[in-house]
Scaffold this motif. Sequence first.
Motif, PDB file in Angstrom:
ATOM      1  N   ALA A 126       0.820  -1.100  -0.121  1.00 25.46           N
ATOM      2  CA  ALA A 126       0.094   0.142   0.044  1.00 25.46           C
ATOM      3  C   ALA A 126       0.286   1.455  -0.086  1.00 25.46           C
ATOM      4  N   PRO A 127       0.269   2.623  -0.454  1.00 29.21           N
ATOM      5  CA  PRO A 127       0.816   4.138  -0.511  1.00 29.21           C
ATOM      6  C   PRO A 127       1.838   4.065   1.024  1.00 29.21           C
ATOM      7  N   LYS A 128       1.469   3.462   2.691  1.00 30.00           N
ATOM      8  CA  LYS A 128       1.782   4.354   3.049  1.00 30.00           C
ATOM      9  C   LYS A 128       1.122   2.836   4.415  1.00 30.00           C
ATOM     10  N   TYR A 129       1.739   3.080   5.442  1.00 23.38           N
ATOM     11  CA  TYR A 129       1.424   1.521   6.416  1.00 23.38           C
ATOM     12  C   TYR A 129       1.672   2.770   8.151  1.00 23.38           C
ATOM     13  N   HIS A 130       1.347   2.511   8.845  1.00 24.44           N
ATOM     14  CA  HIS A 130       1.430   2.945  10.136  1.00 24.44           C
ATOM     15  C   HIS A 130       2.107   1.314  11.036  1.00 24.44           C
ATOM     16  N   MET A 131       2.437   2.148  11.957  1.00 24.86           N
ATOM     17  CA  MET A 131       3.658   0.626  12.438  1.00 24.86           C
ATOM     18  C   MET A 131       3.867   0.410  14.027  1.00 24.86           C
ATOM     19  N   LEU A 132       3.112  -0.610  14.011  1.00 25.25           N
ATOM     20  CA  LEU A 132       3.458  -0.482  15.872  1.00 25.25           C
ATOM     21  C   LEU A 132       4.385  -1.120  16.038  1.00 25.25           C
ATOM     22  N   ARG A 133       4.670  -1.242  17.160  1.00 25.69           N
ATOM     23  CA  ARG A 133       6.058  -2.534  17.417  1.00 25.69           C
ATOM     24  C   ARG A 133       5.781  -2.553  19.396  1.00 25.69           C
ATOM     25  N   ARG A 134       4.943  -3.418  19.412  1.00 24.50           N
ATOM     26  CA  ARG A 134       5.278  -3.621  20.954  1.00 24.50           C
ATOM     27  C   ARG A 134       5.626  -4.421  22.103  1.00 24.50           C
ATOM     28  N   ILE A 135       5.140  -5.091  22.733  1.00 24.90           N
ATOM     29  CA  ILE A 135       6.132  -6.446  23.958  1.00 24.90           C
ATOM     30  C   ILE A 135       4.391  -7.197  24.069  1.00 24.90           C
ATOM     31  N   HIS A 136       4.011  -8.375  24.286  1.00 26.35           N
ATOM     32  CA  HIS A 136       2.882  -8.934  24.479  1.00 26.35           C
ATOM     33  C   HIS A 136       3.600 -10.098  25.806  1.00 26.35           C
ATOM     34  N   SER A 137       2.744  -9.934  27.162  1.00 21.97           N
ATOM     35  CA  SER A 137       2.673 -10.318  28.472  1.00 21.97           C
ATOM     36  C   SER A 137       1.186 -10.762  28.853  1.00 21.97           C
ATOM     37  N   ARG A 138       1.469 -11.907  29.333  1.00 22.53           N
ATOM     38  CA  ARG A 138       0.514 -12.344  30.250  1.00 22.53           C
ATOM     39  C   ARG A 138       0.612 -12.808  31.522  1.00 22.53           C
ATOM     40  N   ASP A 139      -0.153 -12.064  32.623  1.00 22.73           N
ATOM     41  CA  ASP A 139       0.142 -12.822  33.953  1.00 22.73           C
ATOM     42  C   ASP A 139       2.283 -12.703  34.667  1.00 22.73           C
ATOM     43  N   GLY A 140       2.258 -11.546  34.129  1.00 24.47           N
ATOM     44  CA  GLY A 140       3.903 -11.211  34.729  1.00 24.47           C
ATOM     45  C   GLY A 140       4.754 -11.254  33.224  1.00 24.47           C
ATOM     46  N   GLN A 141       4.553 -12.232  32.205  1.00 21.97           N
ATOM     47  CA  GLN A 141       5.506 -12.780  32.017  1.00 21.97           C
ATOM     48  C   GLN A 141       5.353 -12.360  30.376  1.00 21.97           C
ATOM     49  N   ARG A 142       6.577 -11.836  29.494  1.00 24.27           N
ATOM     50  CA  ARG A 142       6.602 -11.223  28.357  1.00 24.27           C
ATOM     51  C   ARG A 142       7.227 -12.757  27.590  1.00 24.27           C
ATOM     52  N   TYR A 143       6.061 -12.894  26.818  1.00 21.59           N
ATOM     53  CA  TYR A 143       5.815 -14.126  24.985  1.00 21.59           C
ATOM     54  C   TYR A 143       6.002 -13.290  24.068  1.00 21.59           C
ATOM     55  N   CYS A 144       5.968 -12.659  23.351  1.00 21.12           N
ATOM     56  CA  CYS A 144       6.428 -12.092  21.961  1.00 21.12           C
ATOM     57  C   CYS A 144       6.639 -10.310  22.016  1.00 21.12           C
ATOM     58  N   VAL A 145       7.587 -10.548  20.884  1.00 21.87           N
ATOM     59  CA  VAL A 145       8.068  -8.854  20.499  1.00 21.87           C
ATOM     60  C   VAL A 145       6.985  -9.039  19.023  1.00 21.87           C
ATOM     61  N   ILE A 146       6.491  -7.898  19.110  1.00 24.38           N
ATOM     62  CA  ILE A 146       5.217  -8.545  17.396  1.00 24.38           C
ATOM     63  C   ILE A 146       5.415  -7.112  16.858  1.00 24.38           C
ATOM     64  N   THR A 147       5.467  -6.799  15.944  1.00 28.82           N
ATOM     65  CA  THR A 147       5.802  -5.440  14.669  1.00 28.82           C
ATOM     66  C   THR A 147       4.387  -5.825  14.058  1.00 28.82           C
ATOM     67  N   LEU A 148       3.633  -4.709  14.131  1.00 28.71           N
ATOM     68  CA  LEU A 148       1.981  -4.318  13.257  1.00 28.71           C
ATOM     69  C   LEU A 148       2.592  -3.396  12.355  1.00 28.71           C
TER      70      LEU A 148
END
Length: 242
Positions: A126-148
Amino acid sequence: MNQQRFRRDGTPLYISVAEVLRQRILRGVWKPGQFLPTIEVLMEEFKVARVTVRDAVKILEAEGLLNPRRGRGTMVLPHQRPTRPLSVVTSLSQLVELYRGDVPDLVSLDDSETDLPEGVSFGRAAPKYHMLRRIHSRDGQRYCVITLYIAKHIFDRHEAALRSNLALPVLFDDPELHIEAARQSLIVTKCDMETAELLDLSVGEPMAEVRRVMCEQDGTIFYLADVIYRGDYIRLDMDLLA
Protein backbone atom coordinates in the motif's frame (compact mmCIF):
# COMPACT_ATOMS: atom_id res chain seq x y z
CA MET A 1 39.06 -33.79 23.86
CA ASN A 2 37.78 -30.96 21.68
CA GLN A 3 38.69 -27.70 23.39
CA GLN A 4 37.30 -25.23 20.83
CA ARG A 5 35.28 -22.39 22.35
CA PHE A 6 32.86 -21.59 19.52
CA ARG A 7 30.55 -23.46 17.19
CA ARG A 8 30.85 -22.92 13.45
CA ASP A 9 28.04 -20.33 13.59
CA GLY A 10 30.02 -18.27 16.12
CA THR A 11 27.91 -19.20 19.16
CA PRO A 12 30.02 -19.74 22.31
CA LEU A 13 29.92 -23.41 23.24
CA TYR A 14 28.83 -22.78 26.81
CA ILE A 15 25.66 -21.07 25.51
CA SER A 16 24.92 -24.05 23.26
CA VAL A 17 25.45 -26.47 26.15
CA ALA A 18 23.24 -24.34 28.42
CA GLU A 19 20.52 -24.40 25.76
CA VAL A 20 20.51 -28.21 25.60
CA LEU A 21 20.51 -28.55 29.38
CA ARG A 22 17.70 -25.98 29.70
CA GLN A 23 15.48 -27.81 27.25
CA ARG A 24 16.07 -31.15 28.99
CA ILE A 25 15.08 -29.59 32.30
CA LEU A 26 11.96 -27.95 30.86
CA ARG A 27 10.93 -31.22 29.16
CA GLY A 28 11.27 -33.07 32.44
CA VAL A 29 14.26 -35.25 31.53
CA TRP A 30 15.65 -34.12 34.88
CA LYS A 31 12.95 -33.32 37.42
CA PRO A 32 13.13 -30.92 40.38
CA GLY A 33 15.16 -32.45 43.19
CA GLN A 34 17.20 -34.63 40.87
CA PHE A 35 20.90 -34.08 40.17
CA LEU A 36 22.47 -33.53 36.78
CA PRO A 37 25.07 -36.01 35.57
CA THR A 38 28.56 -35.20 36.80
CA ILE A 39 30.67 -32.58 35.07
CA GLU A 40 32.87 -35.36 33.74
CA VAL A 41 29.88 -37.11 32.13
CA LEU A 42 28.68 -33.86 30.54
CA MET A 43 32.20 -33.05 29.33
CA GLU A 44 32.33 -36.40 27.59
CA GLU A 45 28.83 -36.07 26.10
CA PHE A 46 29.35 -32.58 24.65
CA LYS A 47 33.06 -33.02 23.95
CA VAL A 48 33.89 -29.75 25.72
CA ALA A 49 36.23 -28.54 28.45
CA ARG A 50 35.33 -28.43 32.13
CA VAL A 51 35.10 -24.64 32.13
CA THR A 52 32.51 -24.80 29.33
CA VAL A 53 30.19 -27.02 31.39
CA ARG A 54 30.68 -24.84 34.46
CA ASP A 55 29.85 -21.68 32.51
CA ALA A 56 26.71 -23.34 31.12
CA VAL A 57 25.62 -24.34 34.62
CA LYS A 58 26.19 -20.76 35.83
CA ILE A 59 23.73 -19.49 33.21
CA LEU A 60 21.01 -21.89 34.38
CA GLU A 61 21.83 -21.15 38.01
CA ALA A 62 21.19 -17.44 37.30
CA GLU A 63 17.86 -18.41 35.68
CA GLY A 64 16.81 -20.27 38.82
CA LEU A 65 16.85 -23.71 37.20
CA LEU A 66 19.93 -25.21 38.88
CA ASN A 67 21.58 -25.14 42.28
CA PRO A 68 25.21 -26.36 42.34
CA ARG A 69 26.01 -27.91 45.73
CA ARG A 70 29.64 -28.38 46.65
CA GLY A 71 30.45 -32.03 47.13
CA ARG A 72 26.96 -33.22 46.12
CA GLY A 73 26.42 -32.15 42.52
CA THR A 74 24.04 -29.84 40.68
CA MET A 75 20.37 -30.05 41.67
CA VAL A 76 17.40 -29.14 39.47
CA LEU A 77 15.18 -26.57 41.17
CA PRO A 78 11.39 -26.31 41.02
CA HIS A 79 10.28 -24.20 38.08
CA GLN A 80 7.15 -23.34 36.15
CA ARG A 81 6.48 -23.71 32.45
CA PRO A 82 4.16 -21.25 30.71
CA THR A 83 0.59 -21.89 31.86
CA ARG A 84 -0.94 -21.12 28.49
CA PRO A 85 1.18 -22.04 25.46
CA LEU A 86 0.12 -20.53 22.14
CA SER A 87 -0.93 -22.95 19.43
CA VAL A 88 0.28 -22.39 15.88
CA VAL A 89 -2.89 -22.89 13.84
CA THR A 90 -3.28 -23.38 10.10
CA SER A 91 -6.40 -21.42 9.19
CA LEU A 92 -7.30 -17.74 9.42
CA SER A 93 -10.52 -18.33 11.34
CA GLN A 94 -8.69 -20.47 13.91
CA LEU A 95 -6.04 -17.78 14.27
CA VAL A 96 -8.61 -15.04 14.91
CA GLU A 97 -10.52 -17.17 17.42
CA LEU A 98 -7.28 -17.97 19.20
CA TYR A 99 -6.85 -14.27 19.98
CA ARG A 100 -10.47 -13.20 20.34
CA GLY A 101 -11.22 -12.20 23.91
CA ASP A 102 -7.56 -12.39 24.88
CA VAL A 103 -6.36 -9.19 26.54
CA PRO A 104 -2.62 -9.37 27.24
CA ASP A 105 -0.66 -6.48 28.65
CA LEU A 106 0.83 -4.35 25.89
CA VAL A 107 4.09 -2.38 26.16
CA SER A 108 4.68 -0.01 23.25
CA LEU A 109 8.19 0.14 21.77
CA ASP A 110 7.50 2.12 18.58
CA ASP A 111 4.52 3.84 16.96
CA SER A 112 5.11 5.57 13.63
CA GLU A 113 4.34 5.82 9.92
CA THR A 114 6.64 3.78 7.70
CA ASP A 115 6.96 1.53 4.66
CA LEU A 116 6.82 -2.26 4.53
CA PRO A 117 10.04 -4.05 5.47
CA GLU A 118 12.19 -5.33 2.63
CA GLY A 119 11.90 -8.90 1.40
CA VAL A 120 8.10 -9.23 1.34
CA SER A 121 7.32 -11.44 -1.66
CA PHE A 122 3.59 -11.97 -1.12
CA GLY A 123 1.14 -9.30 -2.28
CA ARG A 124 1.87 -5.67 -3.16
CA ALA A 125 2.50 -2.72 -0.90
CA ALA A 126 0.00 0.00 0.00
CA PRO A 127 1.17 3.64 -0.32
CA LYS A 128 1.85 4.00 3.41
CA TYR A 129 1.68 1.96 6.63
CA HIS A 130 1.41 2.62 10.31
CA MET A 131 3.81 0.55 12.37
CA LEU A 132 3.20 -0.58 15.95
CA ARG A 133 6.00 -2.44 17.74
CA ARG A 134 5.16 -3.76 21.17
CA ILE A 135 5.68 -6.46 23.75
CA HIS A 136 2.85 -8.77 24.77
CA SER A 137 2.82 -10.26 28.26
CA ARG A 138 0.42 -12.44 30.19
CA ASP A 139 0.37 -13.02 33.97
CA GLY A 140 3.53 -10.95 34.27
CA GLN A 141 5.42 -13.05 31.70
CA ARG A 142 6.59 -11.39 28.49
CA TYR A 143 6.04 -13.87 25.69
CA CYS A 144 6.44 -12.09 22.35
CA VAL A 145 7.66 -8.99 20.54
CA ILE A 146 5.42 -8.06 17.61
CA THR A 147 5.91 -5.51 14.85
CA LEU A 148 2.68 -4.68 13.04
CA TYR A 149 2.41 -2.93 9.68
CA ILE A 150 -1.17 -1.87 8.94
CA ALA A 151 -2.19 0.02 5.80
CA LYS A 152 -2.66 3.62 6.91
CA HIS A 153 -6.21 4.06 5.62
CA ILE A 154 -7.27 1.02 7.65
CA PHE A 155 -5.24 2.00 10.70
CA ASP A 156 -6.87 5.43 10.71
CA ARG A 157 -10.31 3.78 10.70
CA HIS A 158 -9.54 1.71 13.81
CA GLU A 159 -6.78 3.69 15.50
CA ALA A 160 -8.13 3.67 19.06
CA ALA A 161 -8.97 -0.05 19.01
CA LEU A 162 -5.65 -1.05 17.42
CA ARG A 163 -3.63 0.83 20.01
CA SER A 164 -5.28 -0.95 22.94
CA ASN A 165 -6.30 -4.39 21.58
CA LEU A 166 -4.94 -7.29 19.62
CA ALA A 167 -5.11 -6.36 15.94
CA LEU A 168 -6.47 -9.51 14.28
CA PRO A 169 -9.96 -9.59 15.84
CA VAL A 170 -10.36 -5.85 15.22
CA LEU A 171 -9.52 -6.19 11.53
CA PHE A 172 -11.40 -9.45 11.00
CA ASP A 173 -14.63 -7.84 12.28
CA ASP A 174 -14.39 -4.86 9.91
CA PRO A 175 -17.34 -5.26 7.46
CA GLU A 176 -15.60 -3.03 4.91
CA LEU A 177 -12.45 -5.17 4.84
CA HIS A 178 -12.47 -8.20 2.53
CA ILE A 179 -9.58 -10.58 3.12
CA GLU A 180 -8.66 -12.21 -0.16
CA ALA A 181 -5.47 -14.04 0.86
CA ALA A 182 -3.48 -14.73 4.00
CA ARG A 183 -0.17 -16.47 4.58
CA GLN A 184 1.82 -17.40 7.67
CA SER A 185 5.38 -18.72 7.94
CA LEU A 186 7.36 -19.91 10.97
CA ILE A 187 11.04 -20.55 11.51
CA VAL A 188 12.84 -21.70 14.66
CA THR A 189 15.82 -19.59 15.63
CA LYS A 190 17.83 -18.47 18.65
CA CYS A 191 17.44 -15.51 20.94
CA ASP A 192 19.73 -12.56 20.18
CA MET A 193 20.87 -9.91 22.64
CA GLU A 194 18.03 -7.43 21.96
CA THR A 195 15.27 -10.03 22.22
CA ALA A 196 16.85 -11.50 25.35
CA GLU A 197 16.60 -8.10 27.03
CA LEU A 198 13.02 -7.49 25.87
CA LEU A 199 11.67 -10.91 26.88
CA ASP A 200 13.82 -11.54 29.97
CA LEU A 201 15.62 -14.48 28.37
CA SER A 202 19.18 -15.63 27.90
CA VAL A 203 21.05 -15.28 24.63
CA GLY A 204 20.81 -18.49 22.62
CA GLU A 205 17.46 -19.73 23.93
CA PRO A 206 15.12 -21.10 21.23
CA MET A 207 12.68 -18.68 19.62
CA ALA A 208 9.99 -18.88 16.96
CA GLU A 209 9.83 -16.16 14.32
CA VAL A 210 6.43 -15.86 12.66
CA ARG A 211 5.45 -13.66 9.71
CA ARG A 212 1.77 -13.14 8.84
CA VAL A 213 0.66 -11.34 5.68
CA MET A 214 -2.92 -10.54 4.68
CA CYS A 215 -4.16 -9.00 1.43
CA GLU A 216 -7.31 -7.26 0.24
CA GLN A 217 -9.19 -8.27 -2.91
CA ASP A 218 -6.88 -6.29 -5.17
CA GLY A 219 -3.78 -7.97 -3.71
CA THR A 220 -2.75 -5.02 -1.53
CA ILE A 221 -1.16 -5.99 1.76
CA PHE A 222 -3.21 -4.38 4.53
CA TYR A 223 -1.63 -6.28 7.44
CA LEU A 224 1.85 -7.65 8.03
CA ALA A 225 3.06 -8.89 11.40
CA ASP A 226 6.56 -10.00 12.34
CA VAL A 227 6.34 -11.79 15.68
CA ILE A 228 9.13 -13.21 17.84
CA TYR A 229 7.81 -15.73 20.39
CA ARG A 230 9.54 -17.37 23.31
CA GLY A 231 10.17 -20.94 22.26
CA ASP A 232 8.45 -22.30 25.37
CA TYR A 233 5.23 -20.45 24.47
CA ILE A 234 4.77 -22.11 21.08
CA ARG A 235 3.01 -25.41 20.41
CA LEU A 236 2.45 -26.72 16.88
CA ASP A 237 -0.55 -29.02 16.41
CA MET A 238 -1.35 -30.43 12.97
CA ASP A 239 -3.88 -32.90 11.63
CA LEU A 240 -2.11 -35.50 9.49
CA LEU A 241 -4.02 -36.89 6.54
CA ALA A 242 -4.01 -40.63 5.92
